[in-house]
Write a protein that holds these residues in place. Structure first.
Motif, PDB file in Angstrom:
ATOM      1  N   ASN A 241       0.709  -1.094   0.031  1.00 49.14           N
ATOM      2  CA  ASN A 241       0.039   0.041  -0.070  1.00 49.14           C
ATOM      3  C   ASN A 241       1.149   1.415   0.064  1.00 49.14           C
ATOM      4  O   ASN A 241       0.510   2.219  -0.623  1.00 49.14           O
ATOM      5  CB  ASN A 241      -1.008   0.147   1.199  1.00 49.14           C
ATOM      6  CG  ASN A 241      -2.036  -1.091   1.171  1.00 49.14           C
ATOM      7  OD1 ASN A 241      -2.521  -1.137  -0.113  1.00 49.14           O
ATOM      8  ND2 ASN A 241      -2.359  -1.444   2.171  1.00 49.14           N
ATOM      9  N   ASN A 242       2.025   1.418   0.763  1.00 46.78           N
ATOM     10  CA  ASN A 242       2.723   2.328   0.814  1.00 46.78           C
ATOM     11  C   ASN A 242       3.565   2.399  -0.612  1.00 46.78           C
ATOM     12  O   ASN A 242       3.638   3.771  -1.139  1.00 46.78           O
ATOM     13  CB  ASN A 242       3.792   2.445   1.830  1.00 46.78           C
ATOM     14  CG  ASN A 242       3.282   2.353   3.137  1.00 46.78           C
ATOM     15  OD1 ASN A 242       2.503   3.049   3.599  1.00 46.78           O
ATOM     16  ND2 ASN A 242       4.042   1.806   4.133  1.00 46.78           N
ATOM     17  N   ASN A 243       3.822   1.381  -1.298  1.00 46.51           N
ATOM     18  CA  ASN A 243       4.270   1.505  -2.723  1.00 46.51           C
ATOM     19  C   ASN A 243       3.292   2.117  -3.620  1.00 46.51           C
ATOM     20  O   ASN A 243       3.516   3.119  -4.378  1.00 46.51           O
ATOM     21  CB  ASN A 243       4.749   0.181  -3.482  1.00 46.51           C
ATOM     22  CG  ASN A 243       6.054  -0.165  -2.503  1.00 46.51           C
ATOM     23  OD1 ASN A 243       6.718   0.489  -2.098  1.00 46.51           O
ATOM     24  ND2 ASN A 243       6.349  -1.521  -2.405  1.00 46.51           N
ATOM     25  N   ASN A 244       2.118   1.890  -3.578  1.00 48.63           N
ATOM     26  CA  ASN A 244       0.932   2.282  -4.242  1.00 48.63           C
ATOM     27  C   ASN A 244       0.868   3.743  -3.878  1.00 48.63           C
ATOM     28  O   ASN A 244       0.519   4.669  -4.946  1.00 48.63           O
ATOM     29  CB  ASN A 244      -0.348   1.292  -4.051  1.00 48.63           C
ATOM     30  CG  ASN A 244      -0.312   0.247  -4.680  1.00 48.63           C
ATOM     31  OD1 ASN A 244       0.297  -0.069  -5.712  1.00 48.63           O
ATOM     32  ND2 ASN A 244      -1.163  -0.656  -4.099  1.00 48.63           N
ATOM     33  N   ASN A 245       0.857   4.059  -2.704  1.00 46.14           N
ATOM     34  CA  ASN A 245       0.856   5.644  -2.453  1.00 46.14           C
ATOM     35  C   ASN A 245       1.805   6.443  -3.176  1.00 46.14           C
ATOM     36  O   ASN A 245       1.690   7.502  -3.509  1.00 46.14           O
ATOM     37  CB  ASN A 245       0.908   5.992  -0.894  1.00 46.14           C
ATOM     38  CG  ASN A 245      -0.462   5.404  -0.273  1.00 46.14           C
ATOM     39  OD1 ASN A 245      -1.613   5.505  -0.920  1.00 46.14           O
ATOM     40  ND2 ASN A 245      -0.583   5.276   1.087  1.00 46.14           N
ATOM     41  N   ASN A 246       3.181   5.877  -3.055  1.00 46.48           N
ATOM     42  CA  ASN A 246       4.113   6.630  -3.675  1.00 46.48           C
ATOM     43  C   ASN A 246       3.899   6.502  -5.180  1.00 46.48           C
ATOM     44  O   ASN A 246       4.172   7.941  -5.991  1.00 46.48           O
ATOM     45  CB  ASN A 246       5.405   5.766  -3.286  1.00 46.48           C
ATOM     46  CG  ASN A 246       5.905   6.108  -1.903  1.00 46.48           C
ATOM     47  OD1 ASN A 246       5.535   6.990  -1.326  1.00 46.48           O
ATOM     48  ND2 ASN A 246       6.811   5.292  -1.364  1.00 46.48           N
TER      49      ASN A 246
END
Length: 138
Positions: free
Chosen positions: A90-95
């Motif tokens: 999810n953090n990668n998607n946010n980035n």
């Protein structure tokens, strides 16, 4: 007579340039709308990812409490690992979404600059038309 003919040609050319600039402005505005829609979609994805992160954090807290029960330790540890992986994803998607937003915002800025340039060209063409009309009147 030759002067009037030239003035009419200049006016027609300037009007064609104005039409082209207006078409470019419309295209740039459409691109801006598309970019804004993409930004909204990315922001919605970010909100969904943040909600998932919150849910995963709650699950991790529950897993820590469950670790006190020896029989459930292995299952809870597996859940923790899965939740941690989900958080990372999810953090990668946010980035990625933030990078897309920055890209779209840059495109919007470029399109706005193009619109300003086109508007300036329109003003110059209108001034030329006015000057040609003055010459024609004289």
């Amino acid at each position: 007579m030759f002067k009037i003919f030239n003035n009419n040609n200049n006016n027609n050319n300037n009007n064609n340039n104005n039409n082209n600039n207006n078409n470019n402005n419309n295209n740039n505005n459409n691109n801006n709308n598309n970019n804004n829609n993409n930004n909204n979609n990315n922001n919605n994805n970010n909100n969904n990812n943040n909600n998932n992160n919150n849910n995963n954090n709650n699950n991790n807290n529950n897993n820590n409490n469950n670790n006190n029960n020896n029989n459930n330790n292995n299952n809870n540890n597996n859940n923790n690992n899965n939740n941690n992986n989900n958080n990372n994803n999810n953090n990668n998607n946010n980035n990625n979404n933030n990078n897309n937003n920055n890209y779209n915002n840059n495109n919007n800025n470029n399109n706005n600059n193009n619109n300003n340039n086109n508007n300036n060209n329109n003003n110059n063409n209108n001034n030329n038309n006015n000057n040609n009309n003055k010459t024609h009147t004289l």
